[in-house]
Design a protein around this motif. Structure first.
Motif, PDB file in Angstrom:
ATOM      1  N   TYR A  59       0.830  -1.205   0.000  1.00 31.48           N
ATOM      2  CA  TYR A  59       0.000   0.000   0.000  1.00 31.48           C
ATOM      3  C   TYR A  59       0.862   1.252   0.000  1.00 31.48           C
ATOM      4  CZ  TYR A  59       0.811   0.816   5.041  1.00 31.48           C
ATOM      5  OH  TYR A  59       1.383   1.070   6.259  1.00 31.48           O
ATOM      6  N   VAL A  60       0.257   2.341  -0.445  1.00 30.83           N
ATOM      7  CA  VAL A  60       0.830   3.681  -0.351  1.00 30.83           C
ATOM      8  C   VAL A  60      -0.186   4.559   0.388  1.00 30.83           C
ATOM      9  CG1 VAL A  60       2.274   3.522  -2.409  1.00 30.83           C
ATOM     10  CG2 VAL A  60      -0.102   4.275  -2.625  1.00 30.83           C
ATOM     11  N   GLY A  61       0.185   5.808   0.637  1.00 31.47           N
ATOM     12  CA  GLY A  61      -0.778   6.723   1.237  1.00 31.47           C
ATOM     13  C   GLY A  61      -0.658   6.901   2.732  1.00 31.47           C
ATOM     14  N   GLY A  62       0.353   6.267   3.364  1.00 30.14           N
ATOM     15  CA  GLY A  62       0.479   6.407   4.803  1.00 30.14           C
ATOM     16  C   GLY A  62      -0.725   5.842   5.520  1.00 30.14           C
ATOM     17  N   THR A  63      -1.113   6.485   6.616  1.00 26.41           N
ATOM     18  CA  THR A  63      -2.252   6.033   7.408  1.00 26.41           C
ATOM     19  C   THR A  63      -3.370   7.054   7.293  1.00 26.41           C
ATOM     20  OG1 THR A  63      -0.706   5.039   8.976  1.00 26.41           O
ATOM     21  CG2 THR A  63      -3.004   5.247   9.680  1.00 26.41           C
ATOM     22  N   VAL A  64      -4.532   6.607   6.836  1.00 29.61           N
ATOM     23  CA  VAL A  64      -5.651   7.516   6.623  1.00 29.61           C
ATOM     24  C   VAL A  64      -6.023   8.208   7.936  1.00 29.61           C
ATOM     25  CG1 VAL A  64      -8.061   7.714   5.910  1.00 29.61           C
ATOM     26  CG2 VAL A  64      -6.522   6.122   4.726  1.00 29.61           C
ATOM     27  N   GLY A  65      -6.080   9.529   7.891  1.00 27.73           N
ATOM     28  CA  GLY A  65      -6.499  10.296   9.046  1.00 27.73           C
ATOM     29  C   GLY A  65      -5.423  10.568  10.066  1.00 27.73           C
ATOM     30  N   VAL A  87       4.995  11.438   3.508  1.00 26.07           N
ATOM     31  CA  VAL A  87       5.096  12.843   3.112  1.00 26.07           C
ATOM     32  C   VAL A  87       5.381  13.778   4.278  1.00 26.07           C
ATOM     33  CG1 VAL A  87       2.628  13.367   3.314  1.00 26.07           C
ATOM     34  CG2 VAL A  87       4.029  14.615   1.644  1.00 26.07           C
ATOM     35  N   ASN A  88       4.968  13.434   5.489  1.00 25.00           N
ATOM     36  CA  ASN A  88       5.241  14.300   6.629  1.00 25.00           C
ATOM     37  C   ASN A  88       6.732  14.469   6.867  1.00 25.00           C
ATOM     38  OD1 ASN A  88       4.892  11.395   7.509  1.00 25.00           O
ATOM     39  ND2 ASN A  88       5.756  12.232   9.392  1.00 25.00           N
ATOM     40  N   LYS A  89       7.530  13.579   6.311  1.00 26.17           N
ATOM     41  CA  LYS A  89       8.982  13.669   6.437  1.00 26.17           C
ATOM     42  C   LYS A  89       9.629  14.112   5.127  1.00 26.17           C
ATOM     43  CE  LYS A  89       9.066  10.159  10.067  1.00 26.17           C
ATOM     44  NZ  LYS A  89       9.510   8.811  10.484  1.00 26.17           N
ATOM     45  N   HIS A  90       9.374  13.401   4.037  1.00 26.26           N
ATOM     46  CA  HIS A  90      10.116  13.709   2.801  1.00 26.26           C
ATOM     47  C   HIS A  90       9.641  14.972   2.100  1.00 26.26           C
ATOM     48  CE1 HIS A  90       6.894  12.210   0.190  1.00 26.26           C
ATOM     49  NE2 HIS A  90       7.003  10.966   0.641  1.00 26.26           N
ATOM     50  N   ASN A  91       8.428  15.457   2.407  1.00 26.71           N
ATOM     51  CA  ASN A  91       7.960  16.758   1.933  1.00 26.71           C
ATOM     52  C   ASN A  91       7.778  16.840   0.414  1.00 26.71           C
ATOM     53  OD1 ASN A  91       7.114  19.453   2.637  1.00 26.71           O
ATOM     54  ND2 ASN A  91       9.017  20.235   1.761  1.00 26.71           N
ATOM     55  N   ASN A 355      14.239  17.381  15.799  1.00 24.48           N
ATOM     56  CA  ASN A 355      15.389  18.100  15.254  1.00 24.48           C
ATOM     57  C   ASN A 355      15.869  17.520  13.937  1.00 24.48           C
ATOM     58  OD1 ASN A 355      15.460  19.800  17.537  1.00 24.48           O
ATOM     59  ND2 ASN A 355      16.673  18.302  18.676  1.00 24.48           N
ATOM     60  N   PHE A 356      15.657  16.234  13.723  1.00 23.30           N
ATOM     61  CA  PHE A 356      16.144  15.579  12.503  1.00 23.30           C
ATOM     62  C   PHE A 356      15.593  16.253  11.261  1.00 23.30           C
ATOM     63  CE2 PHE A 356      16.399  12.429   9.178  1.00 23.30           C
ATOM     64  CZ  PHE A 356      17.613  11.810   9.397  1.00 23.30           C
ATOM     65  N   LYS A 357      14.366  16.708  11.339  1.00 20.57           N
ATOM     66  CA  LYS A 357      13.716  17.352  10.200  1.00 20.57           C
ATOM     67  C   LYS A 357      14.544  18.502   9.647  1.00 20.57           C
ATOM     68  CE  LYS A 357       9.399  19.692   8.935  1.00 20.57           C
ATOM     69  NZ  LYS A 357       8.057  20.122   9.423  1.00 20.57           N
ATOM     70  N   LYS A 358      15.285  19.189  10.517  1.00 24.55           N
ATOM     71  CA  LYS A 358      16.088  20.339  10.107  1.00 24.55           C
ATOM     72  C   LYS A 358      17.585  20.037  10.113  1.00 24.55           C
ATOM     73  CE  LYS A 358      12.663  23.696  11.684  1.00 24.55           C
ATOM     74  NZ  LYS A 358      12.402  24.885  12.553  1.00 24.55           N
ATOM     75  N   GLY A 359      17.916  18.750  10.110  1.00 27.05           N
ATOM     76  CA  GLY A 359      19.318  18.357  10.042  1.00 27.05           C
ATOM     77  C   GLY A 359      19.976  18.124  11.374  1.00 27.05           C
ATOM     78  N   GLY A 360      19.219  18.188  12.453  1.00 27.29           N
ATOM     79  CA  GLY A 360      19.779  17.972  13.779  1.00 27.29           C
ATOM     80  C   GLY A 360      19.601  16.546  14.262  1.00 27.29           C
ATOM     81  N   LYS A 361      19.782  16.360  15.568  1.00 19.50           N
ATOM     82  CA  LYS A 361      19.653  15.035  16.164  1.00 19.50           C
ATOM     83  C   LYS A 361      18.730  15.103  17.372  1.00 19.50           C
ATOM     84  CE  LYS A 361      24.096  13.076  14.745  1.00 19.50           C
ATOM     85  NZ  LYS A 361      25.296  12.341  15.204  1.00 19.50           N
ATOM     86  N   GLU A 362      18.127  13.962  17.672  1.00 21.08           N
ATOM     87  CA  GLU A 362      17.260  13.877  18.837  1.00 21.08           C
ATOM     88  C   GLU A 362      18.049  13.385  20.051  1.00 21.08           C
ATOM     89  OE1 GLU A 362      14.838  15.249  17.696  1.00 21.08           O
ATOM     90  OE2 GLU A 362      14.639  14.553  15.642  1.00 21.08           O
TER      91      GLU A 362
END
Length: 424
Positions: A59-65, A87-91, A355-362
């Motif tokens: 499947y594709v589409g992530g999780t509905v809702g 998409v919430n990550k790769h944009n 932080n990873f989203k902007k190149g940082g670390k958690e």
């Protein structure tokens, strides 16, 4: 005696290493073919590939809702596969005005970051796959370079003039598939992606029917060229190949459109010549599983921070758990999963940042450990730093799963009904 035994084991290890065949992989995306079409038609190449290993719905589409719900659109699907994220990550939410978040590494960057030389190939009917989605040559991707490239033909209207029903795109697919087969036969890149476009156009123009069916049969012939090249390499060279054939999305009920979250738009498929585990045979596999499956077959080392952001589970080799879910209840969050390996142990981690989203670390906090067969673990949020956002990772010897939980600070209340409410 111990020294002799150690020497014997060392000699055996070296012998096995020298005798191992060189592993290589090629994955092929045939655009916009619903699973029911693949399963209804006789397709000699795809059928033979699947008979060697396995086939399953995906499947594709992530999780509905949920936060990771993802459009069932072409470039989105390619990027799901490339990065093993939604998409919430790769944009990448569509096909135009693209601005990928390159902090989520593609399979091509993972390959090039290995401590051994990995050659790569891209054979594509759409230039943006290389220049935008993979981000070749961009500082954000470490100036990634692909070794063998055949693409950009959609911009060459002299060599591929316009034709009725967009058949110039089919001509480009023919050209790309022939060049891909030739390159694999002669140069054998260690990891390649072949992208063929026309089946999606056939669906958009004609919807369900014989024309779409025939375009799929012709696409299978194009797959056959690549498959024949792989078999040639395995017969004549000391190589072992993984071949994956898949699609990027399904189609709406009439076959004309896609992009939404109907079951047919979300349902895809995977065929591979390698034996698969329960992840694929369960029918719950996802597009984001392809990247980790390639990594496991190729023995790629994936940095922990990159791996813990991936949303997929390998359908090749051993996997311990799958299908992680988050179930909040007041100040607690119940984590659930499906166990694939009852002997494995799960280590639970949490972070309150992204932080990873902007190149940082958690700053990951180890929360606890539990046998995989328990299939659940409860996290008390009061024992973590106060936050409106949490990341959870389930890490096992053979993979990891992650989910996010968005809350509102203070939303889990300690209020109780007064005793007077219980008196008459």
């Amino acid at each position: 005696m111990k020294r002799l035994l150690t020497l014997i084991l060392l000699v055996l290890a070296v012998s096995l290493s020298l005798g191992a065949r060189q592993r290589k992989v090629v994955y092929i995306i045939l655009d916009g073919i619903p699973a029911d079409v693949i399963e209804r038609l006789e397709l000699p190449a795809i059928d033979e590939i699947a008979s060697r290993g396995g086939y399953g719905r995906s499947y594709v589409g992530g999780t509905v809702g949920r936060y990771d719900q993802t459009p069932t659109i072409s470039a989105v699907g390619y990027t799901d596969i490339l990065t093993a994220t939604w998409v919430n990550k790769h944009n990448v939410p569509g096909n135009e005005n693209l601005d990928p978040n390159y902090n989520y590494w593609t399979i091509f960057r993972i390959a090039k970051e290995q401590d051994r030389e990995i050659t790569t190939g891209l054979f594509s009917s759409w230039l943006d796959n290389r220049t935008v989605l993979i981000g070749e040559g961009k500082p954000e991707t470490g100036n990634l370079k692909i070794d063998y490239v055949c693409d950009g033909y959609e911009h060459d209207h002299a060599a591929f003039p316009d034709k009725e029903n967009e058949l110039r795109i089919f001509d480009i697919d023919e050209h790309v598939s022939k060049l891909a087969a030739e390159c694999i036969r002669e140069n054998a890149p260690d990891m390649s992606w072949v992208y063929l476009w026309y089946t999606d156009d056939a669906g958009h123009i004609f919807g369900n029917g014989e024309f779409l069916d025939e375009s799929v049969r012709l696409a299978d012939r194009q797959v056959q060229r690549v498959w024949d090249a792989v078999k040639y390499r395995e017969k004549n060279f000391d190589e072992e190949w993984m071949v994956i054939v898949t699609t990027d999305h399904g189609r709406g009920y009439d076959g004309h459109h896609h992009g939404g979250q109907t079951e047919r738009e979300r349902t895809t498929w995977v065929a591979t010549n390698k034996k698969v585990n329960k992840r694929l045979t369960s029918g719950r596999s996802a597009a984001v599983d392809i990247n980790p499956s390639i990594c496991k077959f190729m023995g790629f080392e994936v940095p922990r921070d990159v791996r813990w952001e991936q949303d997929g589970t390998s359908f090749y080799g051993k996997s311990d758990i799958m299908d992680m879910e988050v179930d909040p209840y007041d100040s607690k969050v119940n984590l659930h999963w499906t166990c694939l390996n009852r002997k494995a142990q799960v280590t639970v981690y949490a972070a309150t940042t992204n932080n990873f989203k902007k190149g940082g670390k958690e700053e990951w906090i180890e929360v606890g450990k539990v046998p995989a067969k328990a299939e659940e673990y409860t996290v008390d949020l009061n024992e973590l730093p106060k936050s409106g956002f949490y990341k959870f990772v389930l890490d096992t010897p053979n993979g990891s799963l992650n989910r996010w939980y968005d809350s509102v600070p203070g939303s889990y209340s300690t209020f109780k009904f007064p005793k007077s409410y219980y008196t008459e």
